[in-house]
Scaffold this active site. Structure first.
Site, PDB file in Angstrom:
ATOM      1  N   ASP A  32       0.851  -1.189   0.000  1.00  0.00           N
ATOM      2  CA  ASP A  32       0.000   0.000   0.000  1.00  0.00           C
ATOM      3  C   ASP A  32       0.883   1.234   0.000  1.00  0.00           C
ATOM      4  OD1 ASP A  32      -2.148   1.965   0.719  1.00  0.00           O
ATOM      5  OD2 ASP A  32      -3.279   0.146   1.149  1.00  0.00           O
ATOM      6  N   ASP A  55       4.203   1.865  -4.279  1.00  0.00           N
ATOM      7  CA  ASP A  55       3.187   2.402  -5.186  1.00  0.00           C
ATOM      8  C   ASP A  55       2.910   1.357  -6.259  1.00  0.00           C
ATOM      9  OD1 ASP A  55       1.831   3.877  -7.253  1.00  0.00           O
ATOM     10  OD2 ASP A  55       2.599   5.702  -6.314  1.00  0.00           O
ATOM     11  N   SER A 120     -19.387  -2.970  -9.606  1.00  0.00           N
ATOM     12  CA  SER A 120     -20.714  -3.010 -10.235  1.00  0.00           C
ATOM     13  C   SER A 120     -20.928  -1.811 -11.155  1.00  0.00           C
ATOM     14  CB  SER A 120     -21.798  -3.001  -9.158  1.00  0.00           C
ATOM     15  OG  SER A 120     -21.721  -1.794  -8.415  1.00  0.00           O
ATOM     16  N   TYR A 143     -13.795   5.862 -13.970  1.00  0.00           N
ATOM     17  CA  TYR A 143     -13.578   4.804 -12.966  1.00  0.00           C
ATOM     18  C   TYR A 143     -14.167   3.473 -13.432  1.00  0.00           C
ATOM     19  CZ  TYR A 143     -14.345   2.096  -8.657  1.00  0.00           C
ATOM     20  OH  TYR A 143     -14.384   1.094  -7.712  1.00  0.00           O
ATOM     21  N   LYS A 147     -12.076   0.005 -13.992  1.00  0.00           N
ATOM     22  CA  LYS A 147     -12.285  -1.239 -13.250  1.00  0.00           C
ATOM     23  C   LYS A 147     -12.669  -2.372 -14.200  1.00  0.00           C
ATOM     24  CE  LYS A 147     -11.855  -1.700  -9.477  1.00  0.00           C
ATOM     25  NZ  LYS A 147     -10.634  -1.882  -8.615  1.00  0.00           N
ATOM     26  N   ASN A 172     -21.571  -1.518  -3.829  1.00  0.00           N
ATOM     27  CA  ASN A 172     -21.720  -0.601  -2.683  1.00  0.00           C
ATOM     28  C   ASN A 172     -21.453  -1.226  -1.322  1.00  0.00           C
ATOM     29  OD1 ASN A 172     -23.629   0.534  -4.914  1.00  0.00           O
ATOM     30  ND2 ASN A 172     -22.905   2.228  -3.654  1.00  0.00           N
ATOM     31  N   ARG A 211     -29.565   1.238  -4.307  1.00  0.00           N
ATOM     32  CA  ARG A 211     -28.244   0.613  -4.221  1.00  0.00           C
ATOM     33  C   ARG A 211     -28.379  -0.745  -3.536  1.00  0.00           C
ATOM     34  NH1 ARG A 211     -27.270   3.909  -7.364  1.00  0.00           N
ATOM     35  NH2 ARG A 211     -25.911   5.730  -7.264  1.00  0.00           N
ATOM     36  N   ARG A 272     -24.927  13.706  -9.517  1.00  0.00           N
ATOM     37  CA  ARG A 272     -23.499  13.794  -9.834  1.00  0.00           C
ATOM     38  C   ARG A 272     -23.196  13.103 -11.154  1.00  0.00           C
ATOM     39  NH1 ARG A 272     -20.310  12.173  -4.442  1.00  0.00           N
ATOM     40  NH2 ARG A 272     -21.159  10.184  -5.099  1.00  0.00           N
TER      41      ARG A 272
END
Ligand SMILES: NC(=O)c1ccc[n+]([C@@H]2O[C@H](COP(=O)([O-])OP(=O)(O)OC[C@H]3O[C@@H](n4cnc5c(N)ncnc54)[C@H](O)[C@@H]3O)[C@@H](O)[C@H]2O)c1
Length: 321
Positions: A32, A55, A120, A143, A147, A172, A211, A272
């Site tokens: 991490d 990294d 998802s 994003y 993914k 979620n 969700r 958003r």
């Protein structure tokens, strides 16, 4: 006992995996760079794990971290739709480039299996609920594209190199240790902390978006099962990991408000960019192939989460009326 590498092991989901593996006596190496993860998430197990502050963009260091490893849980990412909209390049480099580095490291080190934290968000806003893995993806945000690209890479490494990979599309996820006060925090963590502090949370849109909220303990279980699942059925496959139930943000807000004793309505703001309208999973494939059953339901998950935030942020709770 096996050797595990957990990328993003200081993060929300990754740290739960670390704790679960340490508890059953496995050898754990964490990779991490603490971009969004926290050192304190690893404090209770710090003397029982190997920590590499690396990294994901550093191909050589990632490759070294894969040496001697049997299984990888690849959780490391910049995991935010709004962040990827605002600054697509870093997300692109970590979510796609970092995933590629993990796969190359795994291939060269002859790792037995890689389990990938897919999303998802791959489904986007296409019609048809619940979401089934056979639907064609329609990613809406950078994003989601990133993914999904990670999934394709996972599948290609299985097909071309015979590296066993399993993609788990999380829906979620919520629970203890989810960061509540960053501009990119998930909705559940943000609502909880704001209500505890007596502040009115904002809902982006009308709050009727649904969700498939899933408690993090279910995700840990799914990952452990994904390691054990038979290669002929699981390798190269994608599985939805969720509860298979839809809850609106308004409903979630109301339930949290009841648990916390908060009596104010939300502030409604504009929707958003890049957010999906609805999500609901079909979890038949995960159940049949992995033996996955969501053991912690929505309300129980909320209760556990609120209890954790109360302890963690003790002293910050306002009189709620
Ligand atoms: N939380 C959810 O609801 C959800 C849903 C779908 C998919 N996912 C996926 O699950 C995984 C874990 O997400 P999370 O919610 O625990 O997020 P998180 O931000 O808590 O964890 C991500 C971890 O990756 C680390 N990281 C980021 N950039 C890095 C880099 N360049 N090098 C090394 N480490 C780096 C962070 O420091 C952090 O510890 C992510 O891959 C995410 O895309 C999460």
């Amino acid at each position: 006992m096996a050797n595990y590498l957990i990328t993003g092991g200081a993060g929300f989901i990754g740290s739960h995996l670390v704790h679960a593996l340490v508890a059953r006596g496995d050898q754990v190496r964490v990779l991490d760079n603490f971009e969004t993860g926290l050192r304190k998430n690893l404090d209770p197990v710090r003397d029982r794990i190997e920590l590499r502050e690396v990294d994901l963009a550093d191909a050589a260091a990632v490759q070294q971290a894969c040496q001697g490893i049997d299984y990888i849980f690849h959780e490391g990412a910049l995991p935010s739709v709004p962040r990827s909209v605002k600054e697509p390049r870093p997300s692109h480099e970590i979510n796609i480039g970092g995933t590629f580095n993990v796969l190359e490291g795994a291939r060269l080190a002859k790792v037995k299996r890689v389990v990938y934290a897919a999303s998802s968000s791959a489904y986007g806003n296409q019609p048809g609920f619940p979401r089934v893995e056979t639907m064609s993806p329609q990613p809406l945000s950078p994003y989601a594209v990133q993914k999904l690209t990670g999934e394709y890479y996972m599948q290609a490494y299985w097909r071309v190199y015979g590296l066993e990979t399993v993609c788990l599309r999380y829906f979620n996820i919520f629970g203890a240790r989810q960061v509540p006060d960053s501009p990119y925090s998930g909705v559940m963590a943000r609502f909880t902390l704001m209500m505890m502090r007596g502040d009115r949370p904002a809902i982006f849109g009308d709050g009727e978006q649904g969700r498939d909220f899933t408690h993090v303990d279910n995700v840990v279980r799914a990952n452990l099962l994904a390691i054990e699942a038979p290669r002929e059925k699981a390798a190269g496959q994608v599985f939805n990991i969720a509860c298979g139930q839809r809850h609106t943000l308004n409903e979630t807000y109301a339930l949290l408000a009841t648990f916390i004793g908060f009596q104010h309505p939300p502030i409604y703001g504009p929707e958003r960019e890049g957010d999906v309208r609805d999500s609901l999973a079909d979890i038949t494939a995960a159940s049949e192939v992995l033996g996955y059953v969501p053991e912690v339901g929505f309300e129980e998950g909320l209760r556990r989460t609120v209890a954790w935030y109360r302890e963690e942020f003790a002293g910050q709770e306002k009189g709620t009326q």
